[in-house]
Design an enzyme around this catalytic site. Structure first.
Site, PDB file in Angstrom:
ATOM      1  N   GLU B  48      -0.800  -5.423  -6.663  1.00  0.00           N
ATOM      2  CA  GLU B  48      -0.423  -4.028  -6.943  1.00  0.00           C
ATOM      3  C   GLU B  48      -0.395  -3.761  -8.452  1.00  0.00           C
ATOM      4  OE1 GLU B  48      -0.346  -1.814  -4.759  1.00  0.00           O
ATOM      5  OE2 GLU B  48      -0.017  -2.904  -2.890  1.00  0.00           O
ATOM      6  N   ASN B  52      -3.146  -1.470 -10.592  1.00  0.00           N
ATOM      7  CA  ASN B  52      -2.708  -0.289 -11.350  1.00  0.00           C
ATOM      8  C   ASN B  52      -3.255  -0.290 -12.780  1.00  0.00           C
ATOM      9  OD1 ASN B  52      -1.369   0.818  -9.233  1.00  0.00           O
ATOM     10  ND2 ASN B  52       0.697   0.352  -9.954  1.00  0.00           N
ATOM     11  N   ARG B 106      -5.941   5.792  -2.751  1.00  0.00           N
ATOM     12  CA  ARG B 106      -4.623   5.340  -3.199  1.00  0.00           C
ATOM     13  C   ARG B 106      -3.560   5.963  -2.284  1.00  0.00           C
ATOM     14  NH1 ARG B 106      -4.454   1.435  -5.056  1.00  0.00           N
ATOM     15  NH2 ARG B 106      -6.466   1.126  -4.134  1.00  0.00           N
TER      16      ARG B 106
HETATM   17  N1  ADP Z   1      -0.665   0.621 -15.365  1.00  0.00           N
HETATM   18  C1  ADP Z   1      -0.600   1.954 -15.197  1.00  0.00           C
HETATM   19  N2  ADP Z   1      -1.112   2.804 -16.139  1.00  0.00           N
HETATM   20  C2  ADP Z   1      -1.062   4.146 -15.980  1.00  0.00           C
HETATM   21  N3  ADP Z   1      -0.496   4.764 -14.912  1.00  0.00           N
HETATM   22  C3  ADP Z   1       0.035   3.978 -13.933  1.00  0.00           C
HETATM   23  C4  ADP Z   1       0.012   2.550 -14.032  1.00  0.00           C
HETATM   24  N4  ADP Z   1       0.628   2.051 -12.923  1.00  0.00           N
HETATM   25  C5  ADP Z   1       0.994   3.117 -12.190  1.00  0.00           C
HETATM   26  N5  ADP Z   1       0.649   4.289 -12.781  1.00  0.00           N
HETATM   27  C6  ADP Z   1       0.927   5.652 -12.272  1.00  0.00           C
HETATM   28  O1  ADP Z   1       1.884   5.557 -11.225  1.00  0.00           O
HETATM   29  C7  ADP Z   1       1.358   6.112 -10.015  1.00  0.00           C
HETATM   30  C8  ADP Z   1       1.922   5.381  -8.809  1.00  0.00           C
HETATM   31  O2  ADP Z   1       1.476   4.028  -8.766  1.00  0.00           O
HETATM   32  P1  ADP Z   1       1.498   3.257  -7.363  1.00  0.00           P
HETATM   33  O3  ADP Z   1       2.856   3.360  -6.772  1.00  0.00           O
HETATM   34  O4  ADP Z   1       0.937   1.901  -7.574  1.00  0.00           O
HETATM   35  O5  ADP Z   1       0.520   4.118  -6.436  1.00  0.00           O
HETATM   36  P2  ADP Z   1      -1.072   4.284  -6.495  1.00  0.00           P
HETATM   37  O6  ADP Z   1      -1.635   3.157  -7.307  1.00  0.00           O
HETATM   38  O7  ADP Z   1      -1.497   4.225  -5.079  1.00  0.00           O
HETATM   39  O8  ADP Z   1      -1.337   5.617  -7.128  1.00  0.00           O
HETATM   40  C9  ADP Z   1      -0.137   6.040 -10.171  1.00  0.00           C
HETATM   41  O9  ADP Z   1      -0.822   6.975  -9.366  1.00  0.00           O
HETATM   42  C10 ADP Z   1      -0.310   6.305 -11.668  1.00  0.00           C
HETATM   43  O10 ADP Z   1      -0.224   7.695 -11.937  1.00  0.00           O
HETATM   44 MG    MG Z   2      -1.080   1.246  -7.205  1.00  0.00          MG
END
Ligand code: ADP
Ligand code: MG
Lengths: 100, 148
Positions: B48, B52, B106
């Site tokens: 995860e 990301n 996502r």
């Molecule tokens: N490393 C990262 N850099 C930039 N934005 C991030 C990062 N990790 C998470 N995010 C933001 O947080 C949101 C939620 O992340 P997550 O719970 O993993 O759901 P998903 O990856 O399915 O969108 C993402 O859609 C993104 O906007």
């Molecule tokens: Mg994610």
């Protein structure tokens, strides 16, 4: 990678291997291609041969649920290994799809 | 907490490296003799966090992902995953279940899973400079259960 079987408008897809962001796009393309080809009333996804699944698997199920719903059909998930059902429970997928 | 072992891995943010990162973390932590469930949880949280960085941090453009895994006395571990990508403007919103800025592939459940499968999670991010996710977890291992 997948295996599949069609009978009486039930399409059963067995997902093989790992479901993550890297593999999910290929899985989606393969499954959706079969759905368009066979127009099933029910899409059954068999997870018994999945050895890893992260939240990309949740999105894969949600997307197939939306596709089947738009075509007037439904989705059922079967033979979930413990680690997969644990993750699907977190997203409360049983609200939307039958888990057998 | 006294650190007894650690490893750091830096790799290109390509989706094929998601499995490389989670398998590497699990292999390093094998020295704690984790249960199958603990292994599955470790692989999932790494997957995860790394996904990301690749999808959101770098938006599929090139960039380095860094993963550090530390083992402390008493079976405590810490996994730190960071990118130097675009950052998160609103962390509480990003951590809300089902919130995503991504596409239909996502689910917005990555942070919920990281939270559920670790004992403690901390997110630090600066827009334009990157994101660091730190997760801590206790690994009981198989010893206690096979004692009988
Ligand atoms: N490393 C990262 N850099 C930039 N934005 C991030 C990062 N990790 C998470 N995010 C933001 O947080 C949101 C939620 O992340 P997550 O719970 O993993 O759901 P998903 O990856 O399915 O969108 C993402 O859609 C993104 O906007
Ligand atoms: Mg994610």
């Amino acid at each position: 990678m997948i295996n599949y079987e069609v009978s009486e408008r039930i399409l059963t897809v067995t997902i093989l291997g790992e479901i993550d962001h890297h593999t999910a796009i290929g899985l989606r393309t393969e499954i959706d291609g079969l759905v368009r080809k066979y127009s099933p009333l029910c899409l059954i996804l068999d997870f018994s041969r999945v050895d890893f699944c992260d939240s990309s698997g949740i999105a894969l199920v949600l997307g197939r649920y939306r596709l089947m719903k738009s075509l007037g059909g439904e989705v059922e998930l079967i033979r979930l290994p413990e680690n997969v059902s644990h993750i699907f429970d977190m997203a409360d997928l049983k609200r939307l799809v039958k888990i057998g | 907490m006294k650190e007894i072992n650690q490893m750091t891995l830096v790799f290109e943010g390509r989706s094929v490296n998601e499995s490389f990162a989670r398998v590497t973390a699990a292999a390093f932590l094998a020295q704690l003799d984790p249960t199958l469930q603990e292994i599955a949880e470790i692989k999932t949280v790494v997957s995860e966090a790394v996904t990301n960085c690749i999808v959101h941090g770098y938006e599929d453009k090139p960039g380095a992902v860094r993963m550090k895994v530390q083992i402390f006395e008493g079976g405590r571990i810490r996994i730190t995953v960071s990118d130097k990508g675009k950052g998160i403007p609103d962390i509480p919103q990003a951590m809300t279940p089902c919130f995503t800025t991504g596409n239909e592939d996502r689910a917005g459940m990555g942070f919920s899973i990281m939270q559920g499968f670790s004992d403690k999670i901390r997110v630090r991010s600066f827009p334009g400079r990157g994101t660091t996710v730190v997760m801590e977890k206790y690994i009981g291992g198989r010893k206690e259960k096979t004692d009988a």
